[in-house]
Design a protein around this motif. Structure first.
Motif, PDB file in Angstrom:
ATOM      1  N   PRO A  58       0.839  -1.209   0.000  1.00 37.43           N
ATOM      2  CA  PRO A  58       0.000   0.000   0.000  1.00 37.43           C
ATOM      3  C   PRO A  58       0.870   1.253   0.000  1.00 37.43           C
ATOM      4  N   TYR A  59       0.479   2.227  -0.797  1.00 31.63           N
ATOM      5  CA  TYR A  59       1.333   3.396  -0.997  1.00 31.63           C
ATOM      6  C   TYR A  59       1.413   4.293   0.232  1.00 31.63           C
ATOM      7  N   GLY A  60       0.286   4.498   0.916  1.00 33.14           N
ATOM      8  CA  GLY A  60       0.249   5.456   2.013  1.00 33.14           C
ATOM      9  C   GLY A  60       1.297   5.256   3.082  1.00 33.14           C
ATOM     10  N   PRO A  61       1.440   4.035   3.623  1.00 30.96           N
ATOM     11  CA  PRO A  61       2.393   3.836   4.727  1.00 30.96           C
ATOM     12  C   PRO A  61       3.854   4.099   4.374  1.00 30.96           C
ATOM     13  N   TRP A  62       4.215   3.984   3.109  1.00 29.18           N
ATOM     14  CA  TRP A  62       5.627   4.223   2.765  1.00 29.18           C
ATOM     15  C   TRP A  62       5.772   5.375   1.766  1.00 29.18           C
ATOM     16  N   LYS A  63       4.783   6.227   1.724  1.00 30.83           N
ATOM     17  CA  LYS A  63       4.789   7.352   0.790  1.00 30.83           C
ATOM     18  C   LYS A  63       6.058   8.184   0.901  1.00 30.83           C
ATOM     19  N   GLU A  64       6.438   8.522   2.120  1.00 24.41           N
ATOM     20  CA  GLU A  64       7.626   9.361   2.301  1.00 24.41           C
ATOM     21  C   GLU A  64       8.900   8.615   1.918  1.00 24.41           C
ATOM     22  N   SER A  65       8.974   7.340   2.281  1.00 23.97           N
ATOM     23  CA  SER A  65      10.145   6.555   1.900  1.00 23.97           C
ATOM     24  C   SER A  65      10.217   6.379   0.389  1.00 23.97           C
ATOM     25  N   CYS A  66       9.063   6.209  -0.243  1.00 22.78           N
ATOM     26  CA  CYS A  66       9.029   6.078  -1.695  1.00 22.78           C
ATOM     27  C   CYS A  66       9.556   7.340  -2.367  1.00 22.78           C
ATOM     28  N   ALA A  67       9.140   8.503  -1.866  1.00 26.71           N
ATOM     29  CA  ALA A  67       9.610   9.769  -2.435  1.00 26.71           C
ATOM     30  C   ALA A  67      11.117   9.920  -2.262  1.00 26.71           C
ATOM     31  N   THR A  68      11.626   9.517  -1.105  1.00 27.77           N
ATOM     32  CA  THR A  68      13.069   9.591  -0.861  1.00 27.77           C
ATOM     33  C   THR A  68      13.833   8.660  -1.788  1.00 27.77           C
ATOM     34  N   LEU A  69      13.374   7.406  -1.872  1.00 29.09           N
ATOM     35  CA  LEU A  69      14.042   6.432  -2.741  1.00 29.09           C
ATOM     36  C   LEU A  69      14.014   6.887  -4.191  1.00 29.09           C
ATOM     37  N   HIS A  70      12.901   7.448  -4.619  1.00 25.78           N
ATOM     38  CA  HIS A  70      12.794   7.960  -5.980  1.00 25.78           C
ATOM     39  C   HIS A  70      13.902   8.976  -6.258  1.00 25.78           C
ATOM     40  N   LEU A  71      14.113   9.897  -5.337  1.00 26.21           N
ATOM     41  CA  LEU A  71      15.137  10.924  -5.531  1.00 26.21           C
ATOM     42  C   LEU A  71      16.543  10.337  -5.459  1.00 26.21           C
ATOM     43  N   TRP A  72      16.754   9.365  -4.584  1.00 27.49           N
ATOM     44  CA  TRP A  72      18.060   8.703  -4.548  1.00 27.49           C
ATOM     45  C   TRP A  72      18.365   8.032  -5.880  1.00 27.49           C
ATOM     46  N   THR A  73      17.376   7.349  -6.456  1.00 29.23           N
ATOM     47  CA  THR A  73      17.619   6.688  -7.744  1.00 29.23           C
ATOM     48  C   THR A  73      17.898   7.710  -8.839  1.00 29.23           C
ATOM     49  N   GLN A  74      17.303   8.893  -8.734  1.00 30.98           N
ATOM     50  CA  GLN A  74      17.591   9.923  -9.736  1.00 30.98           C
ATOM     51  C   GLN A  74      19.053  10.345  -9.689  1.00 30.98           C
ATOM     52  N   ILE A  75      19.604  10.453  -8.494  1.00 32.45           N
ATOM     53  CA  ILE A  75      21.011  10.849  -8.363  1.00 32.45           C
ATOM     54  C   ILE A  75      21.910   9.822  -9.054  1.00 32.45           C
ATOM     55  N   VAL A  76      21.694   8.549  -8.769  1.00 27.19           N
ATOM     56  CA  VAL A  76      22.517   7.501  -9.369  1.00 27.19           C
ATOM     57  C   VAL A  76      22.213   7.374 -10.864  1.00 27.19           C
ATOM     58  N   GLY A  77      20.944   7.506 -11.226  1.00 29.82           N
ATOM     59  CA  GLY A  77      20.579   7.444 -12.641  1.00 29.82           C
ATOM     60  C   GLY A  77      21.202   8.556 -13.451  1.00 29.82           C
ATOM     61  N   LYS A  78      21.292   9.740 -12.874  1.00 34.89           N
ATOM     62  CA  LYS A  78      21.900  10.859 -13.587  1.00 34.89           C
ATOM     63  C   LYS A  78      23.395  10.636 -13.801  1.00 34.89           C
ATOM     64  N   TYR A  79      24.014   9.868 -12.914  1.00 33.10           N
ATOM     65  CA  TYR A  79      25.417   9.518 -13.136  1.00 33.10           C
ATOM     66  C   TYR A  79      25.533   8.675 -14.401  1.00 33.10           C
ATOM     67  N   ARG A  80      24.687   7.648 -14.532  1.00 30.96           N
ATOM     68  CA  ARG A  80      24.727   6.835 -15.749  1.00 30.96           C
ATOM     69  C   ARG A  80      24.452   7.702 -16.982  1.00 30.96           C
TER      70      ARG A  80
END
Length: 311
Positions: free
Chosen positions: A9-31
């Protein structure tokens, strides 16, 4: 119903999902910063692994390097073909701290590369180095999200085998944070109008340079506050939104401009694989039929293990 498809369910980990999304962007931008451009931005994506997500091998002069998100032991691992290896733990930390640690990791590996420091495709984007608002990390929820990706990746790859034409890999776009696969008719598409927030118009227009039927999965966010599968066509042929697709719980979302199927419907189905395949096939068929794709030339039976495709 099967435990192989975890509850996410999205609600309980909404904030963690947003954080992980941004972390993946940092690594993705390196590639992105080190890889020559491949059609439709396929050079920038991640792939599902037995432990999380990977960039796959990135060129670094005469060497190669790779970054892996490990969602079992919860670490980010960088490895280089000269044998170098560095890692740091994934735990609650701000995006700014992750950005700093990732920079230190690349320094230690001797592969420092300047990246674009602003997120893409997220509302009210804050530069990574200044983002102290996002810092949650629910390890259990992240692990369940990855386990869901493992199942989705498997079914999307099976669906992919039924197409002879141009088709993308099954890959995760860190901009929109969705796992996707895209089929192409082979014909040029009208120029995309652009205007996607946080995404340069030239990138959007190159991505949609040819007619597509695209499907995938995302964990939730924006107007859809639950994990869902989606399917859309560009350009959408007349009558696409009114087509009947399966399963019955699937529907066309006018605001999103695509068909949606809640993840919970697939998870609770007696045969989750067939439920999802039905959605993928019927939405694709609606797009291909209405747009007059050359289906006889493009389609084929789904692949079988150890059986060469018949000619």
């Amino acid at each position: 119903m099967t435990d192989a498809w975890p509850d996410i369910p999205y609600g309980p980990w909404k904030e963690s999902c947003a954080t992980l999304h941004l972390w993946t962007q940092i690594v993705g931008k390196y590639r992105l910063a080190r890889t020559p451009w491949v059609n439709h931005s396929w050079h920038a994506t991640f792939y599902v692994t037995s432990r999380g997500l990977t960039t796959s091998l990135i060129p670094a002069g005469s060497r190669g390097l790779q970054f892996d998100f490990d969602f079992i032991d919860h670490s980010l691992i960088g490895t280089v073909t000269d044998g170098s290896r560095r890692a740091f733990a994934l735990q609650p930390m701000s995006v700014a701290d992750f950005y700093k640690r990732f920079g230190e990791l690349t320094d230690e590996l001797g592969v420092t590369t300047k990246i674009n420091g602003r997120p893409n495709e997220v509302p009210d984007a804050v530069p990574f180095a200044m983002d102290t608002m996002h810092g949650s990390y629910d390890a259990d929820a992240v692990n369940r999200f990855w386990r869901a990706l493992v199942q989705v990746d498997r079914v999307l790859k099976y669906f992919r085998t039924g197409f002879l034409g141009k088709v993308s890999p099954v890959h995760l776009f860190w901009g929109s944070f969705d796992l996707a696969v895209t089929r192409f008719s082979g014909r040029r598409a009208p120029l995309h109008p652009g205007g996607i927030p946080g995404l340069p118009d030239p990138v959007t227009r190159e991505a949609y340079s040819h007619e597509v039927s695209s499907a995938g999965f995302w964990p939730g966010g924006g107007p859809v506050d639950y994990p869902a599968f989606y399917s859309y066509a560009y350009p959408a042929p007349n009558g696409f939104s009114s087509q009947r697709v399966t399963p019955d719980e699937a529907f066309f979302d006018e605001k999103a401009g695509e068909f949606l199927l809640p993840y919970s419907v697939v998870k609770s189905a007696s045969d989750p694989d067939q439920s999802l395949l039905g959605f993928l096939e019927t939405t694709y068929e609606a797009a291909a039929r209405l747009a007059n794709w050359d289906r006889a030339a493009l389609e084929c039976p789904r692949g079988q293990i150890d059986v060469p495709r018949p000619l």
